[in-house]
Write an enzyme that holds these catalytic residues in place. Structure first.
Site, PDB file in Angstrom:
ATOM      1  N   GLY A 188     -53.503   9.460 -13.367  1.00  0.00           N
ATOM      2  CA  GLY A 188     -53.017   8.391 -14.222  1.00  0.00           C
ATOM      3  C   GLY A 188     -51.566   8.031 -14.011  1.00  0.00           C
ATOM      4  O   GLY A 188     -51.011   7.206 -14.742  1.00  0.00           O
ATOM      5  N   GLU A 191     -51.469   3.163 -10.814  1.00  0.00           N
ATOM      6  CA  GLU A 191     -52.548   2.224 -11.139  1.00  0.00           C
ATOM      7  C   GLU A 191     -53.539   2.128  -9.971  1.00  0.00           C
ATOM      8  O   GLU A 191     -53.261   2.573  -8.850  1.00  0.00           O
ATOM      9  CB  GLU A 191     -51.951   0.836 -11.407  1.00  0.00           C
ATOM     10  N   LYS A 206     -36.314  -2.802 -13.188  1.00  0.00           N
ATOM     11  CA  LYS A 206     -35.484  -1.980 -14.076  1.00  0.00           C
ATOM     12  C   LYS A 206     -34.009  -2.017 -13.674  1.00  0.00           C
ATOM     13  O   LYS A 206     -33.133  -2.149 -14.529  1.00  0.00           O
ATOM     14  CB  LYS A 206     -36.015  -0.548 -14.075  1.00  0.00           C
TER      15      LYS A 206
END
Length: 429
Positions: A188, A191, A206
């Site tokens: 997880g 993706e 970011k």
């Protein structure tokens, strides 16, 4: 004074949305101001999808834009994601309706932050995005609030946990990029389509936001120089370590006389440096201020708990009625973003050159580097079984990027060289 109960609408019920709903259900009175926050309405792609939280008692909206404009909510939380489409339309709708907005959407802020800031400030409502950068690490608050009394020269760090996990596992286990990526997806961390992460774009969004906060300029994601980790080979990880370095995906923004340089590159960090020692899915950031000096923060950059906590912190700020510009300065006073020509930047670099095992190869490479004005700081020639040639690895002294690229083009044409030299930057940290 009577305390207020804030009716919160949440669009997006993935990992972060579910974490936020659970947190607010357990602690509606978490904020020190005395007000409470209660989720009353939600929107997501599927109403019937199994979830870890009960939404049966909440008003459901198929359309996040309709939720954003509903008169029955006081505050809108956008966790849909994406720089355009429903996410952008919903945020604009909420702001135009005079509702405070909290978002974790780094792509939206990096690509449309200036225009959304202008809209929020014109309406006199907050637009907050702590969770968009470094998850549970309060990087945005540090930049926007704690550092306002200083002049920031640079910020640099590890801003994507997926890439950090992959590079850490490749070094630790000796497995290939493709193999570790599959594990990251199974766990997880990545993706199904990992392009945003491994391509460097997530980190690019970011660092674009941090650059805007640091230097008082409008965010401009299009001006960021971005390279992902897809081409990082296990051979380079091993050889870089032999030279005393560890490869990390480093995002940086620095202020120069020519403008602002915003970059994301796989880069070498000295083994003893804190960034090199931030392993797994951690995020880490250095902030260099002229008065405060150097600040270092590290922590979890993703996950339901940390990111939901960052969203909740923004909700608390809304409830305290704190008033400040969306970025370091009012939207109308943000400076135009002037990017630095990459060819004019100066820094150290790692070169891995695959050559035939024959006399004169090293001499020809050294001569070519000297002709291009590139000097060698450290050097390693180490036969590697199955490498298809002999790798010559060197770290240069600081040199202009244009000189370095000229040298690479010339070295590639040498008779003993088997392929285009592999270039990695040495992080300026």
């Amino acid at each position: 004074m009577t305390n207020k109960t804030w009716r919160v609408g949440v669009a997006g019920l993935g990992t972060v949305g579910g974490g936020l709903l659970q947190f607010l259900a357990e602690r509606p009175n978490f904020a020190p101001a005395g007000d409470s926050a209660v989720v009353t309405a939600v929107s997501a792609r599927s109403k019937s999808r199994p979830r870890t939280v009960d939404i049966s008692g909440l008003t459901w909206f198929d359309d996040p834009v309709a939720l954003a404009g509903s008169p029955d909510i006081d505050l809108f939380v956008e966790l849909v994601g994406g720089s355009d489409g429903p996410a952008k339309a919903a945020v604009e709708t909420a702001l135009k309706a005079g509702k405070p907005v909290v978002t974790a959407n780094k792509a939206l802020i990096a690509e449309h932050g200036a225009e959304l800031a202008a809209l929020a400030e014109a309406q006199g409502v907050p637009l907050l995005f702590e969770a968009a950068v470094m998850g549970g690490v309060p990087a945005v608050k540090i930049m926007r609030e704690a550092m306002v009394g200083d002049d920031i020269d640079s910020v640099a760090g590890i801003l994507n946990g997926t890439c950090n996990f992959i590079l850490s596992e490749m070094e630790k286990t000796g497995r290939s990029f493709a193999d570790v990526l599959r594990e990251a997806q199974a766990l997880g961390y990545a993706e199904a389509d990992p392009t945003m992460d491994v391509g460097g774009f997530d980190a690019g969004h970011k660092i674009t936001i941090l650059a805007a906060l640091a230097f008082g300029c409008a965010p401009n994601f299009a001006a960021a120089e971005i390279e992902g980790i897809e081409a990082v080979e296990l051979l380079d990880i091993k050889l870089a370590k032999d030279l005393g370095y560890r490869i990390k995906l480093v995002a940086s923004a620095s202020r120069t006389d020519d403008g602002v340089a915003v970059k994301v590159h796989p880069s070498l960090a000295p083994l003893e440096h804190p960034l090199a020692q931030a392993g797994g899915a951690l995020n880490a950031l250095f902030i260099e201020g002229r008065r405060v000096g150097r600040i270092y923060v590290q922590g979890p950059g993703a996950g339901a708990g940390p990111t939901a906590a960052a969203v909740a912190a923004d909700i608390a700020d809304v409830m305290t009625k704190a008033v400040r510009p969306v970025f370091q300065a009012p939207a109308g006073a943000l400076k135009p973003f002037v990017s630095v020509d990459p060819s004019r930047t100066v820094g150290k670099a790692y070169l891995r050159i695959m050559v035939r095992d024959e006399p004169g190869a090293i001499a020809a490479i050294s001569e070519t580097l000297a002709e291009c004005g590139v000097s060698i700081d450290s050097f390693l020639q180490k036969p590697v079984e199955g490498a298809g040639g002999v790798p010559i690895v060197l770290v240069t002294h600081a040199t202009p990027e244009s000189n370095l690229l000229d040298a690479i083009t010339r070295i590639e044409k040498l008779r003993a060289v088997l392929e285009r030299p592999r270039l990695l930057r040495v992080a300026r940290i």
